[in-house]
Design a protein around this motif. Sequence first.
Motif, mmCIF file in Angstrom:
data_model
loop_
_atom_site.group_PDB
_atom_site.id
_atom_site.type_symbol
_atom_site.label_atom_id
_atom_site.label_comp_id
_atom_site.label_asym_id
_atom_site.label_seq_id
_atom_site.Cartn_x
_atom_site.Cartn_y
_atom_site.Cartn_z
ATOM 1 N N TYR A 16 0.790 -1.104 0.130
ATOM 2 C CA TYR A 16 0.086 0.000 -0.051
ATOM 3 C C TYR A 16 0.687 1.069 -0.115
ATOM 4 O O TYR A 16 1.846 1.256 0.580
ATOM 5 N N MET A 19 3.489 2.467 2.863
ATOM 6 C CA MET A 19 3.745 1.178 3.495
ATOM 7 C C MET A 19 5.135 0.566 3.082
ATOM 8 O O MET A 19 5.469 0.574 1.997
ATOM 9 N N SER A 42 -7.078 -16.635 5.697
ATOM 10 C CA SER A 42 -7.622 -16.339 6.996
ATOM 11 C C SER A 42 -7.322 -14.694 6.851
ATOM 12 O O SER A 42 -7.156 -14.032 5.872
ATOM 13 N N GLY A 44 -6.535 -10.846 6.896
ATOM 14 C CA GLY A 44 -5.532 -10.372 6.612
ATOM 15 C C GLY A 44 -4.645 -10.977 5.665
ATOM 16 O O GLY A 44 -3.360 -10.501 5.400
ATOM 17 N N ALA A 45 -4.879 -12.113 5.025
ATOM 18 C CA ALA A 45 -4.040 -12.902 4.124
ATOM 19 C C ALA A 45 -3.719 -11.935 2.817
ATOM 20 O O ALA A 45 -2.615 -12.364 1.860
ATOM 21 N N SER A 48 -8.664 -9.384 -0.043
ATOM 22 C CA SER A 48 -9.194 -8.088 -0.899
ATOM 23 C C SER A 48 -8.217 -7.261 -1.460
ATOM 24 O O SER A 48 -8.453 -6.918 -2.564
ATOM 25 N N GLN A 52 -8.791 -5.926 -5.185
ATOM 26 C CA GLN A 52 -8.703 -4.445 -5.352
ATOM 27 C C GLN A 52 -7.766 -4.103 -6.638
ATOM 28 O O GLN A 52 -8.000 -3.030 -7.245
ATOM 29 N N GLN A 89 -15.957 -5.411 0.303
ATOM 30 C CA GLN A 89 -16.489 -5.912 1.549
ATOM 31 C C GLN A 89 -17.397 -5.456 2.404
ATOM 32 O O GLN A 89 -18.356 -6.012 2.720
HETATM 33 C C1 M5T Z 1 -3.818 -7.807 3.690
HETATM 34 C C2 M5T Z 1 -3.476 -4.402 4.955
HETATM 35 C C3 M5T Z 1 -4.029 -5.180 5.887
HETATM 36 C C4 M5T Z 1 -3.259 -6.624 5.903
HETATM 37 C C5 M5T Z 1 -2.885 -6.753 4.446
HETATM 38 C C6 M5T Z 1 -7.713 -3.377 2.295
HETATM 39 C C7 M5T Z 1 -6.130 -2.813 3.092
HETATM 40 C C8 M5T Z 1 -5.399 -3.732 3.573
HETATM 41 N N1 M5T Z 1 -3.961 -3.437 4.185
HETATM 42 C C9 M5T Z 1 -3.552 -2.126 4.206
HETATM 43 O O1 M5T Z 1 -2.684 -1.746 4.762
HETATM 44 N N2 M5T Z 1 -4.406 -1.242 3.809
HETATM 45 C C10 M5T Z 1 -5.977 -1.579 2.982
HETATM 46 O O2 M5T Z 1 -6.415 -0.655 2.533
HETATM 47 O O3 M5T Z 1 -3.141 -5.265 3.911
HETATM 48 O O4 M5T Z 1 -5.131 -7.220 3.684
HETATM 49 P P1 M5T Z 1 -6.583 -7.775 3.009
HETATM 50 O O5 M5T Z 1 -6.222 -7.891 1.681
HETATM 51 O O6 M5T Z 1 -7.626 -6.858 3.401
HETATM 52 O O7 M5T Z 1 -6.545 -9.246 3.560
HETATM 53 P P2 M5T Z 1 -7.890 -10.045 3.499
HETATM 54 O O8 M5T Z 1 -9.167 -9.598 2.634
HETATM 55 O O9 M5T Z 1 -7.285 -11.557 3.236
HETATM 56 O O10 M5T Z 1 -8.361 -9.977 4.845
HETATM 57 P P3 M5T Z 1 -10.191 -10.115 5.643
HETATM 58 O O11 M5T Z 1 -9.910 -9.870 6.969
HETATM 59 O O12 M5T Z 1 -10.807 -9.014 4.542
HETATM 60 O O13 M5T Z 1 -10.486 -11.413 5.235
HETATM 61 O O14 M5T Z 1 -2.013 -6.657 6.357
HETATM 62 O O15 M5T Z 1 -3.802 -4.734 7.254
#
Ligand code: M5T
Length: 240
Positions: A16, A19, A42, A44-45, A48, A52, A89
């Motif tokens: 991101y 980051m 799981s 945070g995997a 999303s 995106q 989501q």
């Molecule tokens: C993956 C970080 C998040 C995690 C990792 C959407 C989003 C996520 N993250 C950001 O730093 N900024 C953001 O806008 O990325 O997160 P994810 O892709 O949301 O994982 P997921 O979809 O598998 O998780 P969940 O909980 O929706 O099932 O480190 O902090």
Amino acid sequence: EQLKGAVTFEHVSFRYPGMSSYVLKDISFHVRPGETVAILGSTGAGKSSILQLIPRLYDPTEGAVYVDGMNLKDIKMDDLRKRIGFTPQESILFSGTVEENLAWGKSDASLSEMKAAAKDAQIHETITDLKDGYETKLGQKGINLSGGQKQRLSVARALIRKPNILILDDSTSALDLQTESKVLDAIDEYKCTLFIVTQKLSTAKRADKIMLIDDGKIIEEGTHDQLMNTSALYREIAYS
Ligand code: M5T
């Protein structure tokens, strides 16, 4: 267009903006037109985060994404929006009528198109039961819908576009198995490529391809039957 609905990730890594750590690490896959892909993993995997990148909410830090056979960077944004239906989501509904919410992003949608999509998303009857039907106001000064009703409305909104690629990011999680199965049966008729984040085994079973995501990587890929044979982790999910 033979590649209509195809999606390819080529060595995609992503962090991101601002980051330092990568949330996606060298992701490559190819999805053929019309396939259904179930994405499991799981919290945070990175599920999303992968999805995106398809409607270009973000661009990959490294690697490339192809949609309908074209590099995303070569597709104009308003053209891309016509090709992809995306339900995030958290359903985004605003305080307008049901009709306005359904037509959001496709203002030329006719009432009959809206009704057809609402029927497919199993929300038409809920809408007609509302005080003013499709003209009922939602939000702030209007009525509030349940989580599952909001999800179905978002799915209907995406279906109105008749997208080549439909992305449901946990957008059916609040639906019971039977309702979800009806929605997915209806989506089958659209012949679109479907990405669906799910925790439901019944949904994973329907998929042509299951991707198991962990720590920003695809750790297993295959059909339900294949993964039941080859993946201890998948079996653990399946039996839990
Ligand atoms: C993956 C970080 C998040 C995690 C990792 C959407 C989003 C996520 N993250 C950001 O730093 N900024 C953001 O806008 O990325 O997160 P994810 O892709 O949301 O994982 P997921 O979809 O598998 O998780 P969940 O909980 O929706 O099932 O480190 O902090």
